[in-house]
Design a protein around this motif. Structure first.
Motif, mmCIF file in Angstrom:
data_model
loop_
_atom_site.group_PDB
_atom_site.id
_atom_site.type_symbol
_atom_site.label_atom_id
_atom_site.label_comp_id
_atom_site.label_asym_id
_atom_site.label_seq_id
_atom_site.Cartn_x
_atom_site.Cartn_y
_atom_site.Cartn_z
ATOM 1 N N GLY A 284 0.820 -1.209 0.000
ATOM 2 C CA GLY A 284 0.000 0.000 0.000
ATOM 3 C C GLY A 284 0.852 1.256 0.000
ATOM 4 N N PHE A 285 1.929 1.227 0.776
ATOM 5 C CA PHE A 285 2.830 2.380 0.814
ATOM 6 C C PHE A 285 3.456 2.616 -0.558
ATOM 7 N N GLU A 286 3.906 1.526 -1.203
ATOM 8 C CA GLU A 286 4.533 1.671 -2.513
ATOM 9 C C GLU A 286 3.524 2.122 -3.567
ATOM 10 N N LEU A 287 2.304 1.586 -3.504
ATOM 11 C CA LEU A 287 1.290 1.979 -4.481
ATOM 12 C C LEU A 287 0.916 3.454 -4.305
ATOM 13 N N GLU A 288 0.782 3.897 -3.059
ATOM 14 C CA GLU A 288 0.473 5.317 -2.830
ATOM 15 C C GLU A 288 1.629 6.193 -3.304
ATOM 16 N N ARG A 289 2.859 5.732 -3.072
ATOM 17 C CA ARG A 289 4.012 6.507 -3.540
ATOM 18 C C ARG A 289 3.999 6.640 -5.058
ATOM 19 N N ARG A 290 3.629 5.565 -5.741
ATOM 20 C CA ARG A 290 3.560 5.633 -7.197
ATOM 21 C C ARG A 290 2.438 6.554 -7.651
ATOM 22 N N HIS A 291 1.299 6.500 -6.951
ATOM 23 C CA HIS A 291 0.209 7.420 -7.283
ATOM 24 C C HIS A 291 0.664 8.865 -7.128
ATOM 25 N N GLN A 292 1.369 9.149 -6.022
ATOM 26 C CA GLN A 292 1.856 10.510 -5.797
ATOM 27 C C GLN A 292 2.875 10.909 -6.852
ATOM 28 N N ARG A 293 3.749 9.954 -7.221
ATOM 29 C CA ARG A 293 4.734 10.251 -8.266
ATOM 30 C C ARG A 293 4.048 10.539 -9.593
ATOM 31 N N ASP A 294 3.049 9.704 -9.946
ATOM 32 C CA ASP A 294 2.328 9.925 -11.200
ATOM 33 C C ASP A 294 1.602 11.266 -11.181
#
Length: 668
Positions: A284-294
Motif C-alpha cells: 500500500g505504501f509503494e502503491l500510494e508513492r507511485r500514485h503521488q509520483r504519477d
C-alpha cells in the motif's frame, strides 16, 4: 474451551453461562467464558474457541459490521462464530456473507454438540512432531520473506518480487496484487504456478476481493469457488482457498488488494495473517508513492505546458538560486535543452560579472519581497552579446519561496533603435550642414585674408614698428577664427558620434551651449534665443544622446515659429533643479502651438503633421526613448497660438560636481 459472549444482555448471561458450563462438564470440555459489551473490550487477535454474537435487532447493517470485524480478528479454522438473531432469510444470508458460521434463534441449543465439534477440530490442528517441523520451516520461510520485503528497494519490479516472495512463503498456487480502478481491479503483478503471468482487469463485484476491500482482511479456508460462483477465475483454475488483505493509503482508504489463492485448503494461522498484513502495508505504501509520483508528473507536465504557452522566456529559481522550472522560450534563448538547464545556476552559463549582477538582483527580491526590473546584458552560447529586460517577482507557496524571472530579448530592438538614432542624427546633421558651412566660411574668409596680409608683410625685408600692432591684431583674429572652427567641428563630431551606450555625469549647460553653437546659423536669422540657467548638478545620462534630443527640440521650435521678424520670435532654454533627485531642462517657444487632439500622439513613431518628404515622424519618438533610457521623462505643454514648452526631467547623477548658473540673452 474459551468462549466469548459479545453484546449478550445481562439478564440472560448468567443462565447461558451456567448452561455452557453444564454442557462442557457432560462432555469433559472445560469452558472459560468472557463477557464483552463491545469490540473495544476484546483483543485485536481473538483466541481460538467459540464466539457468540447477540443481535439486538434494529438496522441489520450494524450487526453486519460487528460480524465482519469479529471475523477479521479471528482464525476461522480455530473458532466458531455463532450469531443469535431472529432475522429473516435474506438478512441471515447477509450475516453468512459477513463471516458468520451459524445463525441461531435465541436462546440457541445443542451447545454441548458445538463444543465437542469445535474441540475435535482444535485437537486435529494440534501439531505432531512432523507437523511441528513443517510449521517451523514455514515460520522460517515467513520470517525470511518479511526480511527480504523490508530490504526490498522500490522499483519497476517491486510488486513482482513481492508476490513471488509471498507465494513461496505461504506455499500457495497463486499470489497477486492489484489496484482499485473504479469498480474493477487492475493487476500490478501476478505469480501463478511458479511463474509470472498476465491478468486482465476484472470486475470487483461478486469476488472475494470485494469482501477483502470491505473487511480489510478476508480468509476462506476452503470452498471459495462455490461461495463466489460469478468469479470465473476461481472455477477455471480450480482454486479452493483464498486469503486477502486490502491495500490502504495514508488516510485509511482502500486503494488495492493483495491476495493468495490455493488449489488446496489453506488453514492460515496468526503468523500468516501477520505476514499478509505486513506485505499489504508495504504494498500500500509503494502503491500510494507511485500514485503521488504519477500525480506529480502529471502536475509537472501541466505546469510545463502552461509555462510553454508564455511566448517570452520565463525562468523559476529556488532560494538556492537553482533553476527549477523554465519554458521552451527560455531554452531557445539559452540554446540548450531543458535537461541541461534544470538544477543549474547562473554561474554555470554566464560570465562571472553577469552572474554576480543577477545574484545581487535575486537576493534583493528574496530579501525585500519587492519586484525588480532591469535592463541587463549577457553573452549567449555563440559568444554574442544580448540585451534583456528582466522582471523578477517573489512567489511564496507551500512553504517555499520561488523567484519568477520574465525576460524580454530587446537585442534586435536596441540595434534598430541605434540605427534610427543615427539616421535621425544624420537627418539633423544634413539640416545643419548649410549653417555649419556658413559658420565655418566666415572665420575661414578672414583667416585666409589675414594670412595673405601676413605673407605680404613678411615678404618685405623689414617690418615697420608702426605695423606691429596691426600684425598682432591680425594674428589674434586668426587664432579666434581657428578656435571657432575647432569648436564647430568638435560639436559636430560630438553630435554625430555613435558611442551611445556610455552613461555617466553630464553637464546640462555644456550640452545646451554645444547645441546652440551648432544651431547658431539657423537660429540667428529667425529668432532671439534666451538662456535662463539655474544652478543644477550634473545629470545621469549620455552627452551625445542628450545633445541629439536638444537639437531635435530646437529644430521643432524653430519650425513652429511663424514668418515674422526675429525680434517677435523667441526660444527660451531654461534649467532648474526640481527636488533633490531631478533636473528640469525646458525648451519653450512662442510659436503656433500644438492642437489638443495632436498632443496625445506626438510621441508615436512615424506620426507627423509635416508634408510628405519633410518629416519622418521619428524625431520626438526617438527623443522620448532616449530620455526614458536615461531614467527620465519628457512632457509637453502647449496652447494653440501661444507656443509650446517641452520639459525634460532628468535624474541627478550621484557624482558631485560644481554648480554653475547664469541668466542671459544669447547674442546671435
Amino acid at each position: 474451551m474459551h468462549v466469548v459472549m459479545l453484546g449478550v444482555p445481562q439478564a440472560v448471561t448468567g443462565e447461558w453461562e451456567r448452561t455452557l458450563h453444564e454442557a462442557g462438564a457432560r462432555h469433559s470440555v472445560e469452558c472459560q467464558v468472557q463477557h464483552a459489551r463491545g469490540l473495544e473490550e476484546l483483543p485485536e487477535s481473538l483466541p481460538p474457541g467459540l464466539l457468540v454474537l447477540w443481535d439486538a435487532g434494529g438496522p441489520v447493517q450494524h450487526t453486519l459490521t460487528i460480524c465482519q470485524r469479529l471475523h477479521s480478528r479471528r482464525d476461522p479454522t480455530r473458532s466458531q462464530l455463532v450469531v443469535l438473531t431472529e432475522r429473516g432469510p435474506d438478512e441471515l444470508d447477509a450475516l453468512d456473507q459477513a463471516g458468520a458460521d451459524e445463525c441461531l434463534t435465541p436462546p440457541g441449543g445443542r451447545w454441548g454438540a458445538r463444543l465437542i465439534a469445535l474441540e475435535r477440530r482444535l485437537r486435529a490442528l494440534e501439531p505432531s512432531a512432523l507437523v511441528a517441523g513443517g510449521h517451523r520451516k514455514r515460520t522460517e520461510a515467513t520470517l525470511q520473506a518479511l526480511l527480504e520485503l523490508t530490504l526490498a528497494e522500490p522499483g519497476p519490479d517491486f510488486f513482482q518480487v513481492l508476490v513471488r516472495q509471498l507465494a513461496q512463503a505461504l506455499d500457495v498456487t497463486c499470489a497477486l496484487v492489484g489496484e482499485l480502478d473504479g469498480d474493477s481491479v487492475r493487476k500490478l503483478a501476478c505469480f501463478n504456478l511458479g511463474d509470472f503471468c498476465e491478468l486482465p482487469p476484472y470486475a470487483l463485484a461478486g469476488t472475494p476481493c470485494q469482501v477483502t476491500v470491505e473487511r480489510a482482511l478476508c480468509h476462506y479456508p476452503d470452498g471459495v469457488a462455490a461461495r463466489f460462483p460469478e468469479d470465473t477465475m476461481l472455477h477455471e483454475q480450480g482454486l479452493r482457498s483464498y486469503l486477502g488483505a486490502a491495500l490502504k493509503d495514508s488516510s485509511g482508504n482502500p486503494i488495492g488488494v493483495l491476495a493468495v489463492l490455493n488449489d488446496k485448503p489453506l488453514a492460515a494461522h496468526q503468523l500468516d495473517y501477520a505476514l499478509i498484513n505486513a506485505f499489504a502495508v508495504r504494498a500500500g505504501f509503494e502503491l500510494e508513492r507511485r500514485h503521488q509520483r504519477d500525480e506529480m508528473e502529471r502536475s509537472r507536465d501541466q505546469l510545463q505546458k502552461t509555462l510553454d504557452t508564455v511566448p517570452e522566456p520565463l525562468l523559476v529559481k529556488d532560494r538556492g538560486y537553482r533553476w527549477v522550472a523554465m519554458n521552451s522560450a527560455f531554452c531557445r534563448l539559452m540554446g540548450r535543452p531543458i535537461e541541461e538547464l534544470l538544477g543549474r545556476t547562473d554561474r554555470d552559463f554566464y560570465t562571472k560579472a553577469e552572474a554576480d549582477t543577477f545574484r545581487r538582483q535575486d537576493e534583493q527580491v528574496f530579501t525585500t519581497g519587492q519586484p525588480h526590473e532591469s535592463e541587463d546584458g549577457f553573452t549567449d552560447i555563440s559568444g554574442q552579446g544580448r540585451t534583456l529586460v528582466t522582471r523578477k517577482a517573489l512567489f511564496t507557496g507551500g512553504g517555499r519561496s520561488l523567484l519568477m524571472v520574465l525576460c524580454r530579448d530587446i537585442t534586435e530592438r536596441k540595434r534598430l533603435e541605434a540605427q534610427l538614432r543615427m539616421a535621425d542624427r544624420m537627418v539633423s546633421a544634413g539640416t545643419l550642414a548649410t549653417g555649419v558651412a556658413h559658420e565655418i566660411n566666415n572665420p575661414l574668409t578672414f583667416v585666409s585674408a589675414n594670412l595673405t596680409y601676413l605673407e605680404e608683410q613678411l615678404t618685405e625685408m623689414m617690418v615697420m614698428p608702426e605695423a606691429l600692432p596691426e600684425l598682432r591684431e591680425v594674428l589674434s583674429e586668426t587664432r579666434e577664427g581657428v578656435g571657432r572652427i575647432r569648436e564647430l567641428v568638435q560639436d559636430l563630431k560630438s553630435f554625430a558620434r555613435a558611442d551611445d551606450e556610455r552613461s555617466g555625469p553630464v553637464d546640462v549647460h555644456r550640452v545646451v551651449d554645444s547645441a546652440l553653437r551648432l544651431m547658431r546659423s539657423a537660429l540667428r536669422h529667425r529668432t532671439q534665443v534666451v538662456r535662463a540657467f539655474g544652478e543644477v548638478p550634473p545629470v545621469r545620462g549620455n552627452e551625445s544622446r542628450l545633445g541629439q534630443v536638444l537639437i531635435n527640440l530646437l529644430v521643432n521650435a524653430l519650425q513652429a515659429l511663424p514668418p515674422r521678424t526675429p525680434d517677435d520670435n523667441r526660444i527660451q532654454v531654461s534649467t532648474w533643479r526640481e527636488g533633490p533627485h531631478h533636473v528640469v531642462l525646458q525648451v519653450e517657444d512662442n510659436g503656433q502651438g500644438i492642437p489638443i487632439e495632436i498632443q496625445r500622439r506626438i510621441f508615436e513613431p512615424f506620426f507627423t503633421t509635416k508634408p510628405v518628404g519633410v518629416g519622418t515622424g521619428l524625431g520626438l519618438s526617438i527623443c522620448n526613448t532616449i530620455v526614458q533610457g536615461m531614467g527620465g521623462r519628457i512632457e509637453v505643454r502647449s496652447q494653440p497660438g501661444q507656443g509650446t514648452a517641452f520639459q525634460l526631467r532628468l535624474p541627478v547623477d550621484g557624482i558631485p560636481a560644481p554648480l554653475r548658473g547664469k541668466d542671459a540673452v544669447l547674442p546671435l
